[in-house]
Design a protein around this motif. Structure first.
Motif, short mmCIF file in Angstrom:
data_model
loop_
_atom_site.label_atom_id
_atom_site.label_comp_id
_atom_site.label_asym_id
_atom_site.label_seq_id
_atom_site.Cartn_x
_atom_site.Cartn_y
_atom_site.Cartn_z
N ASN A 120 4.34 5.72 1.14
CA ASN A 120 2.85 5.80 0.88
C ASN A 120 2.32 4.82 0.31
OD1 ASN A 120 0.39 7.34 0.96
ND2 ASN A 120 0.89 8.27 -1.16
N ASP A 121 0.91 4.40 0.39
CA ASP A 121 0.25 3.49 -0.29
C ASP A 121 -0.94 3.99 -0.54
OD1 ASP A 121 -0.16 0.97 -1.77
OD2 ASP A 121 -0.14 -0.24 0.03
N THR A 122 -1.51 3.69 -1.64
CA THR A 122 -3.01 4.01 -1.88
C THR A 122 -3.91 2.96 -2.27
OG1 THR A 122 -2.72 4.18 -4.26
CG2 THR A 122 -2.04 6.30 -2.88
N THR A 123 -5.25 3.22 -2.11
CA THR A 123 -6.17 2.20 -2.51
C THR A 123 -6.30 1.83 -3.97
OG1 THR A 123 -7.90 3.73 -2.64
CG2 THR A 123 -7.93 2.65 -0.62
N ALA A 124 -6.00 2.56 -4.78
CA ALA A 124 -5.65 2.30 -6.39
C ALA A 124 -4.44 1.48 -6.44
CB ALA A 124 -5.50 3.88 -7.03
N ALA A 125 -3.51 1.76 -6.02
CA ALA A 125 -2.20 0.91 -5.93
C ALA A 125 -2.45 -0.57 -5.41
CB ALA A 125 -1.08 1.54 -5.30
N GLN A 126 -3.44 -0.70 -4.33
CA GLN A 126 -3.64 -1.93 -3.85
C GLN A 126 -4.40 -2.68 -4.78
OE1 GLN A 126 -5.32 -0.78 -0.04
NE2 GLN A 126 -3.28 -0.10 0.88
N SER A 127 -5.48 -2.06 -5.15
CA SER A 127 -6.38 -2.79 -6.20
C SER A 127 -5.57 -3.40 -7.52
CB SER A 127 -7.20 -1.91 -6.53
OG SER A 127 -8.19 -2.30 -7.57
N TYR A 128 -4.72 -2.52 -8.05
CA TYR A 128 -3.97 -2.77 -9.07
C TYR A 128 -2.93 -3.95 -8.80
CZ TYR A 128 -0.70 -2.66 -13.08
OH TYR A 128 0.14 -3.00 -14.08
N ARG A 129 -2.29 -3.92 -7.86
CA ARG A 129 -1.42 -5.14 -7.38
C ARG A 129 -2.20 -6.37 -7.05
NH1 ARG A 129 0.62 -1.39 -3.32
NH2 ARG A 129 -0.40 -2.44 -1.67
N ALA A 130 -3.44 -6.25 -6.69
CA ALA A 130 -4.14 -7.49 -6.71
C ALA A 130 -4.36 -8.32 -7.76
CB ALA A 130 -5.64 -7.11 -5.89
N ASN A 131 -4.24 -7.78 -9.02
CA ASN A 131 -4.50 -8.61 -10.14
C ASN A 131 -3.41 -9.37 -10.38
OD1 ASN A 131 -6.73 -7.19 -11.04
ND2 ASN A 131 -5.43 -5.39 -11.74
N TYR A 132 -2.32 -9.21 -9.67
CA TYR A 132 -1.07 -10.38 -9.86
C TYR A 132 -1.27 -11.48 -9.40
CZ TYR A 132 1.01 -6.88 -12.86
OH TYR A 132 1.61 -6.19 -13.91
N GLY A 133 -1.91 -11.55 -8.11
CA GLY A 133 -2.02 -13.02 -7.46
C GLY A 133 -0.89 -13.71 -6.75
N PHE A 134 0.12 -12.99 -6.74
CA PHE A 134 1.34 -13.78 -6.07
C PHE A 134 2.23 -12.51 -5.09
CE2 PHE A 134 2.57 -12.53 -10.50
CZ PHE A 134 3.67 -12.01 -10.35
N LEU A 135 3.02 -13.25 -4.52
CA LEU A 135 3.87 -12.42 -3.54
C LEU A 135 5.36 -12.25 -4.43
CD1 LEU A 135 3.00 -13.83 -0.02
CD2 LEU A 135 2.48 -11.73 -1.00
N PRO A 136 5.99 -11.19 -4.02
CA PRO A 136 5.64 -9.83 -3.47
C PRO A 136 4.88 -8.98 -4.18
CG PRO A 136 7.82 -9.76 -4.12
CD PRO A 136 7.43 -10.87 -4.67
N ALA A 137 4.19 -9.16 -5.57
CA ALA A 137 3.63 -8.28 -6.34
C ALA A 137 2.19 -7.75 -5.54
CB ALA A 137 3.12 -9.00 -7.49
N THR A 138 1.81 -8.51 -4.66
CA THR A 138 0.51 -7.96 -3.92
C THR A 138 0.91 -7.16 -2.81
OG1 THR A 138 0.26 -10.12 -3.00
CG2 THR A 138 -0.94 -9.79 -5.17
N THR A 139 2.12 -7.13 -2.19
CA THR A 139 2.34 -6.60 -0.93
C THR A 139 2.59 -5.08 -0.75
OG1 THR A 139 4.97 -6.85 -1.18
CG2 THR A 139 3.65 -8.55 -0.11
#
Length: 198
Positions: A102-121
């Motif tokens: 499962n993935d959520t928009t909240a998790a996707q938004s949080y991950r975007a703060n890191y700006g590098f892979l694989p943190a944002t995947t």
């Protein structure tokens, strides 16, 4: 094996009633995850390394020559420079890889703060390894220090990605049971799901 079982008879006569060598054990929990290795994922450990059994000097007091305040027992320099001198004391991945996480928009938004892979995947099944500590730690410097130690203690084969606290206490009885011939240590699965970044 029978000799080993007889040796352990004095610990518990009931142990001889069990042959769990064909049994799988699942140790499950949540974890802090190394964002350079994985994200909101399920981690299945190959190694579990106790990283807290070291000398610790407050990083504010060590000066510029050390990159971390953690120093392996029996040494005078931080890892990965010297191996510790003193010591104390699969098929799961392929099966789990078929799962849809499962993935959520909240998790996707949080991950975007890191700006590098694989943190944002998105979340995935990851075969990597755990660092066990009695300290709940967080931050780039400590993560790097413990990654270096786990790699050192596994002769460069470790891929540190997950934090844990109780795994060494849980795995020790399984190791003793394996030595006595009651359990197959290769059938123990340590699975942790990401709760935060380390």
């Amino acid at each position: 094996m029978e000799r080993d079982k007889h040796h352990f008879h004095h610990l518990s006569p009931h142990l001889q009633l069990f042959d769990l060598t064909k049994t799988y054990f699942l140790i499950a929990g949540m974890t802090g995850v190394n964002p350079f290795v994985a994200t909101g994922s399920v981690m299945l450990a190959r190694f579990e390394v106790q990283v807290a059994l070291q000398y610790e000097i407050d990083i504010r007091d060590i000066g510029d020559s050390f990159t971390t305040g953690y120093i392996p027992y029996g040494t005078k320099v931080p890892t990965p420079a010297m191996y510790p001198q003193d010591f104390y004391g699969t098929e799961a991945v392929s099966l789990a890889s078929k799962s849809i996480l499962n993935d959520t928009t909240a998790a996707q938004s949080y991950r975007a703060n890191y700006g590098f892979l694989p943190a944002t995947t998105g979340p995935s099944i990851v075969a990597c390894d755990g660092a066990i500590s009695d300290v709940y730690y967080s931050g780039t410097i400590l993560s790097e220090a413990f990654r270096n130690l786990t790699k050192l203690l596994t002769n460069g084969t470790d891929n540190y990605c997950a934090t844990a606290q109780e795994d060494s206490a849980v795995l020790e009885p399984f190791m003793r049971a394996t030595t006595a011939g009651f359990v197959d240590f290769a059938r123990i699965i340590v699975m942790r799901t990401a709760s935060d970044f380390d």
